[in-house]
Design an enzyme around this catalytic site. Structure first.
Site, PDB file in Angstrom:
ATOM      1  N   GLY A 121       0.856  20.790   5.279  1.00  0.00           N
ATOM      2  CA  GLY A 121       2.081  21.487   5.844  1.00  0.00           C
ATOM      3  C   GLY A 121       2.399  20.669   7.288  1.00  0.00           C
ATOM      4  N   ASN A 122       2.974  21.505   7.389  1.00  0.00           N
ATOM      5  CA  ASN A 122       3.820  20.896   9.384  1.00  0.00           C
ATOM      6  C   ASN A 122       3.682  22.144   9.698  1.00  0.00           C
ATOM      7  OD1 ASN A 122       6.322  22.202   9.174  1.00  0.00           O
ATOM      8  ND2 ASN A 122       6.462  20.686   7.405  1.00  0.00           N
ATOM      9  N   ARG A 123       4.048  22.008  11.718  1.00  0.00           N
ATOM     10  CA  ARG A 123       3.822  23.172  12.551  1.00  0.00           C
ATOM     11  C   ARG A 123       5.150  23.701  12.576  1.00  0.00           C
ATOM     12  NH1 ARG A 123       1.812  19.548  17.667  1.00  0.00           N
ATOM     13  NH2 ARG A 123       2.687  22.343  18.402  1.00  0.00           N
TER      14      ARG A 123
END
Ligand code: CTP
Length: 417
Positions: free
Chosen positions: A205-207
Site C-alpha cells: 500500500g501507500n500512505r
C-alpha cells in the site's frame, strides 16, 4: 487575496454569535475571502481575535476608528455577498427601515451584492408581527432569509428561533452568489491509496489518506458538479451523489474507465500503485517458509491511458507527490500523461501531503503556467484546483455538438467506454 468569492460576514449581538465563528471557518474552508464585521453588541458575546484568526481579513467594528475614511462603501462595493449571522431583531428593523447606525448597517445600505440574513432570537421575538413584517419587507427586496430552527434557546427553553445550522447558512451564501461555476459539469474524482494483495492478509500500500481527493469531490459537488468519487478511503463525502469504493489499482482502473467517456473532468488524486504482485497467494504465507520472493508486474497507468484517449474539451488533472526536483518531475509527468493540470507537492516538507490536514502545492498547467498555492487546508487547496479547472473551461469550453459528424469526433474510442 484569495480568488474565491468576497464575503462580508456581519455578526450582531446575540448569544448565537459564537456559532458565527463556525460559519466563518466553513466559508474560508470553502474558498471564500471572508471579511468579518462585528457590531458592538456582537463584541459583548465573542472576541475580535477569534474571528481575525480564522477569517481572511482582520475584523472591522467601527465606521470611525478605521484608517479608511469610508469603510462601509469599500466593504459594500467590494462584496460579492453579505451574510449576517446571527441577525438580531434590531438588525432586521434597522435594515428594513434603512437606518445606518454602525458599520454593518451602513455596509448593508452601501451594497448591490446579494444579502443573506440569518435571524436568531427567542420564539416570542421571532413571532412578533414587527419582526415578521420587517422580514417580509426584506424578502420582498430580494434579501435571502435563512429561517431559524427549533431547539434549545439561550436560557434553556425549547422553541423556534435558534440560528440555522452552519451548513444551511454556508449553502445559502453560495446559492446567493448565483449559479456555481461547475454547474452541471460531470466530474470523476479518485482518492486514496490503492492496496495490492500479496495474500489474504497482506498487501502493498501507500500512505495516501484520501483527504485531498475527498475534499476535491465535496468542493466540486458544492460548486455544482455531478461528482463520482472513486475511492479507497472510508471518509465522509457530503453532497457527492455517487461514491464507488475500490481497493486495488485494477479496480480503480475499471471504475474510472467505465465512467471516463461521459466525464467532462477527471481528477486523479489517488495514489495508484505502480506495481502489483504477479500472483496472490490463496492462503496466508507462513513465516516457516522463510522470506518470500514477491515478483511484481506493472499496473496500468490510468491517467496516461486517459490522456491517450482524451476527447475534445475533456480536462484531465493529475497529481504528483514528490520528494525531490518537484518542478522537473511535475512538468515531465504533465506532458508524458497528457494532463491539462498537474498538482505537485513535496511530501517530504513539514505539514504537507499524506495524512496531514494541510497541504502546499504548485498547480502546473499544460500552457506553461505554474500557480503556487501556499500552505492551507486541503479544502482550501481543493478550491484552488477547482478554480484552475473552472478557468480552463472558461477559456476553452467544450465544443458544442451541433451535428452528428461532430458528435462522432467527440465519441471516445471503444476501449475507453
Ligand atoms: N497514476 C495513475 N495510474 C497509475 C499510477 C499513477 O493514474 N498506475 C496517476 C496518479 O493518480 C497521479 C499521477 O498519475 O495523478 C502521477 O502519479 P505518480 O505516482 O506521482 O507518478 P508515477 O507515474 O507513478 O511516477 P513515479 O512513481 O516515478 O513518480
Amino acid at each position: 487575496m484569495q480568488p474565491g468569492p468576497r464575503v462580508v460576514l456581519g455578526v450582531t449581538g446575540g448569544i448565537a454569535a459564537y456559532k458565527a465563528i463556525e460559519v466563518c471557518r466553513r466559508l474560508v474552508d470553502a474558498g471564500a475571502h471572508v471579511q468579518p464585521v462585528l457590531t458592538q453588541g456582537a463584541l459583548r458575546f465573542v472576541g475580535e481575535t477569534t474571528f481575525s484568526a480564522l477569517a481572511s481579513e482582520p475584523v472591522k467594528t467601527s465606521l470611525w476608528s478605521e484608517s479608511d475614511p469610508i469603510p462601509h462603501t469599500r466593504l459594500g462595493q467590494g462584496a460579492d455577498v453579505i451574510v449576517v449571522a446571527p441577525a438580531t431583531a434590531r438588525l432586521l428593523a434597522d435594515y428594513a427601515t434603512g437606518r445606518s447606525n454602525d458599520l454593518l448597517t451602513a455596509t448593508l445600505l452601501a451594497t448591490r451584492a446579494p444579502v443573506v440574513v440569518c435571524p436568531a432570537m427567542h420564539t416570542e421575538m421571532w413571532e412578533h408581527p414587527a419582526v415578521q413584517e420587517n422580514l417580509a419587507t426584506l424578502r420582498r427586496r430580494g434579501v435571502v432569509v435563512v429561517d431559524p430552527e427549533s431547539g434549545r434557546l439561550a436560557g434553556g427553553d425549547i422553541g423556534h428561533g435558534r440560528l440555522a445550522d452552519p451548513t444551511r447558512i454556508v449553502n445559502a451564501v453560495f446559492a446567493a452568489l448565483g449559479p456555481p461555476d461547475l454547474d452541471g459539469v460531470n466530474m470523476v474524482v479518485t482518492a486514496g491509496g490503492t492496496r495490492e494483495a500479496i495474500d489474504p492478509v497482506r498487501f502493498i500500500g501507500n500512505r495516501s489518506s484520501g483527504k485531498q481527493g475527498h475534499a476535491l469531490a465535496v468542493a466540486a459537488a458544492r460548486r455544482g458538479a455531478r461528482v463520482t468519487l472513486i475511492t479507497t478511503a472510508s471518509l465522509p463525502a457530503p453532497g457527492v451523489s455517487d461514491v464507488v469504493a475500490v481497493v486495488s489499482a485494477a479496480e480503480m482502473h475499471d471504475a474510472v474507465m467505465a465512467r471516463a467517456a461521459s466525464a467532462d473532468v477527471v481528477v486523479m488524486a489517488a495514489a495508484v500503485a505502480d506495481f502489483r504482485p504477479v500472483t496472490v497467494a490463496d492462503h496466508k504465507i507462513k513465516k516457516a517458509g522463510g522470506p518470500p520472493e514477491i515478483r511484481l508486474e506493472p499496473t496500468v497507468d490510468i491517467l496516461a491511458a486517459l490522456g491517450r484517449h482524451k476527447r475534445a474539451g475533456q480536462i484531465l488533472v493529475g497529481f504528483a507527490a514528490e520528494t525531490t526536483d518537484v518542478a522537473t518531475h511535475a512538468r515531465s509527468k504533465l506532458e508524458a500523461k497528457g494532463a491539462d493540470l498537474l498538482v505537485a507537492n513535496d511530501v517530504s516538507a513539514p505539514a504537507t501531503g499524506f495524512e496531514h490536514d494541510t497541504n502546499e502545492v504548485i498547480i502546473y498547467g499544460a500552457d506553461g503556467t505554474a500557480t503556487p498555492v501556499p500552505m492551507t487546508t486541503k479544502e482550501g487547496v481543493a478550491e484552488r484546483i477547482l478554480d484552475a479547472v473552472a478557468g480552463l473551461r472558461l477559456h476553452s469550453p467544450p465544443p458544442r455538438i451541433d451535428n452528428p459528424d461532430q458528435q462522432a469526433q467527440t465519441t471516445p474510442p471503444k476501449e475507453q467506454q
